[in-house]
Design an enzyme around this catalytic site. Structure first.
Site, short mmCIF file in Angstrom:
data_model
loop_
_atom_site.label_atom_id
_atom_site.label_comp_id
_atom_site.label_asym_id
_atom_site.label_seq_id
_atom_site.Cartn_x
_atom_site.Cartn_y
_atom_site.Cartn_z
N LYS A 49 10.78 -18.91 -30.88
CA LYS A 49 10.49 -19.21 -29.47
C LYS A 49 10.45 -20.72 -29.24
CE LYS A 49 7.01 -18.01 -25.93
NZ LYS A 49 5.78 -17.23 -25.69
N SER A 75 5.95 -14.07 -22.03
CA SER A 75 6.74 -15.27 -21.99
C SER A 75 7.77 -15.39 -23.11
CB SER A 75 5.79 -16.48 -22.07
OG SER A 75 5.06 -16.48 -23.30
N SER A 131 2.35 -11.61 -24.03
CA SER A 131 3.70 -12.14 -24.16
C SER A 131 4.47 -11.73 -25.40
CB SER A 131 3.65 -13.67 -24.08
OG SER A 131 3.20 -14.09 -22.82
#
Length: 426
Positions: free
Chosen positions: A68, A137, A161
């Site tokens: 990420k 996210s 997330s």
């Protein structure tokens, strides 16, 4: 969409030391990414070449893994989903990235995150239907695994997330006990709530991450006998069913899927017991929001103030709310968190794990909203391990998931329970 792998661990053990096989695995991921990325948009950066020669003899044997874009990589841009950090390269890797490389994994690319892991979405779409969100996210990590590009990806969860986008993209998500993955090099949103977590095609892949990055036991995958001893899949004695006071938010088809899943587990031999939710459950959501706002104001507020024209409305509202909150309310929220974390093992006592939904339903249509995180929030607040496994599809053909929650530091048992559930549903 991803295909279930028979055994990621067996594949790694078989390919260890064989650079040809490891190179072929990377090339297959590159080909799949080349085919999907024009519409999927899961990555913000992918290198053109990879070095595997020194990696193939190690436990991850050149395995391609997505990271990420909230997580520092010294040799790739790390932008935190914000134009403020376009092209930024940290001086060193985050702890989790260093460990991936140490164990021979290959950082395949940086995956899309919402801005600073909050609500402003990136361009990633759902691999099952590009008109729907992949969740957030950790949007790109979930989508890259869901599209079959990668076997593993790293994400973060402050509220929902990891678990929610995993459910939306039809993959396994694993959020370890809070703090068990060091957060060094991970841009903070709310440190009292932030977790590093993982996406995988199967629960076994999540358990592999646990063995290497939480338990620090690479010897567990020395061979198949060692893995079988470390990660035996056992039927749980009892599962606690938690519907929470917010059950009216759950869609009809998610409720139907949840009840059908419970019936299948009971038929497979699990004992189910309905548990009354915490009396404090509504207070949990309020306290979580307080902690999130105050700590986001501290972590992101200075950047937001310096670059007001390059910060989203979502982040501006969040940090402004945190700056305005009275210190006494924040202290009370932390006190509630500490008290309930201390009481949780008593609540779960007698059960191998709790089960609930990971989201209110299928991934919402459109890319402006990453979905409701209500059914992830209590477990992030409490810092307990959680796993979601695919459990069916909506009438629109989008994935639905089933969430398994364990006690503090009971990650391995939670994963074993999730693996048994996965097998029962398969």
């Amino acid at each position: 969409m991803s295909e279930t792998t028979a055994s990621l661990v067996a594949d790694l053990i078989a390919s260890r030391g064989d650079e040809t096989i490891c190179r072929a695995r990377l090339e297959a991921a590159q080909t799949r990414a080349h085919d999907c990325e024009p519409w999927l948009k899961a990555f913000v950066y992918r290198p053109d070449t990879f070095e595997t020669r020194d990696a193939v003899s190690r436990p991850l044997a050149g395995l391609p893994i997505g990271v990420k874009d909230l997580i520092a990589t010294h040799d790739m841009p790390t932008t935190y989903g914000s134009p403020i950090y376009a092209g930024f390269r940290p001086a060193e890797d985050a702890w989790i990235v260093e460990r991936i490389r140490h164990f021979g994994g290959v950082v395949f690319g940086k995956t899309v995150t919402t801005e600073f892991a909050w609500r402003e979405p990136g361009p990633t779409v759902n691999p099952w239907n590009r008109l729907h969100t992949p969740g957030g996210s950790s949007s790109g990590s979930a989508a890259a695994v869901g599209a079959g590009i990668l076997p593993l990806a790293v994400g973060t969860q402050t509220v929902g997330s990891v678990i929610r986008p995993a459910a939306f993209c039809g993959v396994v998500g694993y959020k370890p006990t809070h703090g068990r993955i060091p957060s060094a090099g991970v841009n903070p949103l709310a440190p009292s709530l932030d977790h590093v977590g993982f996406f995988a095609r199967t629960v076994e892949g999540a358990a592999l991450c646990h063995a290497l990055f939480v338990d620090a036991k690479p010897e567990a995958i020395a061979d198949l006998d060692a893995w079988g001893a470390y990660f035996p899949v056992r039927r749980p004695q009892k599962l606690g069913v938690v519907r929470t006071p917010f059950w009216d938010r759950v869609t009809g088809e998610q409720k139907t899927n949840f009840d059908a899943t419970l019936m299948r587990l009971a038929a497979a031999g699990a004992t189910l017991v309905e548990l009354d939710p915490f009396d404090d459950m509504p207070s949990i959501l309020d306290a979580l929001q307080t902690i999130l706002q105050v700590e986001a104001a501290r972590a992101i507020g200075p950047v937001a103030a310096e670059h007001p024209d390059r910060i989203s409305r979502h982040m501006s509202v969040l940090t402004a709310a945190g700056a305005a909150l009275a210190p006494a309310k924040y202290d009370a929220a932390l006190a509630l968190q500490a008290r309930l974390r201390g009481e949780f093992d008593g609540f779960i006592d007698g059960c191998d794990a709790l089960v609930t939904v990971p989201a209110v339903g299928q991934a919402p249509e459109g890319l402006a909203d990453t979905g409701d995180a209500t059914f992830c929030a209590p477990w992030s607040f409490l810092g307990v391990p959680a796993v979601t496994v695919p459990s069916g599809q909506s009438q629109g053909g989008l994935p639905l998931g089933f969430q398994v929650v364990g006690r503090h530091d009971g990650d391995l048992l939670t994963l074993q329970t999730a693996a048994w559930i996965e097998a029962a549903l398969r």
